[in-house]
Structures are given as C-alpha cells and as structure tokens.
Write a protein that holds these residues in place. Structure first.
Motif, PDB file in Angstrom:
ATOM      1  N   VAL A  74     -44.767 -12.289  -4.928  1.00 19.88           N
ATOM      2  CA  VAL A  74     -45.504 -13.557  -4.941  1.00 19.88           C
ATOM      3  C   VAL A  74     -45.617 -14.062  -6.377  1.00 19.88           C
ATOM      4  O   VAL A  74     -45.316 -15.231  -6.666  1.00 19.88           O
ATOM      5  N   SER A  99     -45.292 -12.453   6.587  1.00 19.62           N
ATOM      6  CA  SER A  99     -45.358 -13.289   5.386  1.00 19.62           C
ATOM      7  C   SER A  99     -46.094 -12.481   4.332  1.00 19.62           C
ATOM      8  O   SER A  99     -46.685 -11.438   4.619  1.00 19.62           O
ATOM      9  N   TRP A 100     -46.070 -12.962   3.097  1.00 19.03           N
ATOM     10  CA  TRP A 100     -46.732 -12.226   2.034  1.00 19.03           C
ATOM     11  C   TRP A 100     -48.234 -12.143   2.284  1.00 19.03           C
ATOM     12  O   TRP A 100     -48.870 -11.144   1.981  1.00 19.03           O
ATOM     13  N   THR A 124     -49.979 -18.080   1.414  1.00 16.65           N
ATOM     14  CA  THR A 124     -50.341 -16.688   1.186  1.00 16.65           C
ATOM     15  C   THR A 124     -51.852 -16.504   1.277  1.00 16.65           C
ATOM     16  O   THR A 124     -52.331 -15.550   1.896  1.00 16.65           O
ATOM     17  N   ILE A 130     -46.631 -22.089  -1.595  1.00 16.26           N
ATOM     18  CA  ILE A 130     -46.491 -20.640  -1.405  1.00 16.26           C
ATOM     19  C   ILE A 130     -47.845 -19.961  -1.546  1.00 16.26           C
ATOM     20  O   ILE A 130     -48.232 -19.123  -0.713  1.00 16.26           O
ATOM     21  N   LEU A 131     -48.587 -20.321  -2.590  1.00 23.71           N
ATOM     22  CA  LEU A 131     -49.905 -19.711  -2.785  1.00 23.71           C
ATOM     23  C   LEU A 131     -50.885 -20.119  -1.697  1.00 23.71           C
ATOM     24  O   LEU A 131     -51.728 -19.311  -1.279  1.00 23.71           O
TER      25      LEU A 131
END
Length: 135
Positions: free
Chosen positions: A112, A85-86, A70, A66-67
């Motif tokens: 997040v 997306s973030w 991002t 995820i990170l």
C-alpha cells in the motif's frame, strides 16, 4: 466506484477554474483578436497549458482512491471477505493477539505504501515533464 463518483466533481471544478483563468491570459486574448476560432484557441492554446494540471490531478487522485478503499475495507465498511483487497487483508490484523502470533498479517501495509508513493512520484514526474512554463 462510489469513491470515483464522489471525487469527480472536485476534478471537474478544478479543470473548469483552470480553463477560465487561462482564457483570460494574454496569449489567448491575442489569438482571439487575431481571428482564431474558439476550437483552435482551445486546442492550440488552452489544452497544452492545462494538460499538466489535469495529469497531476488525475495521478494524485489515484492514491486517494487506493487509500480510501483500503481504509473503508479496513474498517469493515468497504469490501468484505471472500473478496481480497489490501483493506480486507489489514482488517484481519486488527486483533493484536493474531499479530503477535502471525506477524505477516501486517505485510499488506508495505505494498500500500509503495504503490501510493509510486503514484505520487509518477504524478510529480509527469507534471514536471508536461509543464509548458518550465525553463
């Protein structure tokens, strides 16, 4: 998808090393000396001993993915608009003039952080629950 392709060798190496280390433990050697077939040793002795390690590795790799996505999207190297997306949402907050006028552009930071922390806590909880050596 690319991040998953780059991350799986590390997980495979960790699983292999953990299984090789467990295979030399006394309980596995004793089962082999008593005549247990390799499949039984794997399913009854090795799998329960390393499943907690596998669960922890899997749940800790999800926040990393995820990170990573991002960060790549934030830098403009990942997903691009109109995909949402973030990282794409945070990419719009790079200009400080926009942030002063529209402070809600920084709101995607909150989910997040919350999702990454939730996966971390989930991984810790599953590791504690599945640990066969817990007293």
């Amino acid at each position: 998808m690319l991040l998953a392709l780059l991350d799986w060798p590390g997980l495979a190496r960790a699983v292999r090393s953990k299984l090789l280390a467990l295979r030399e433990e006394d309980f596995c050697v004793a089962a082999q000396l008593m005549g247990a077939k390799p499949g039984r040793v794997i399913m009854k002795h090795l799998m329960p001993s390393f499943v907690s390690h596998l669960i922890a590795s899997a749940t800790l790799s999800i926040p990393t993915m995820i990170l990573g996505e991002t960060a790549l999207s934030f830098l403009g190297l990942g997903l691009r608009p109109p995909v949402t997306s973030w990282g794409v949402l945070l990419n719009e907050a790079q200009n400080i003039n926009y942030v002063v006028l529209y402070p809600w552009l920084l709101y995607p930071v909150i989910p997040v952080i919350l999702v990454v922390l939730a996966y971390q806590f989930l991984g810790d909880g599953l590791l504690d629950a599945a640990d066969p050596y817990k007293h």
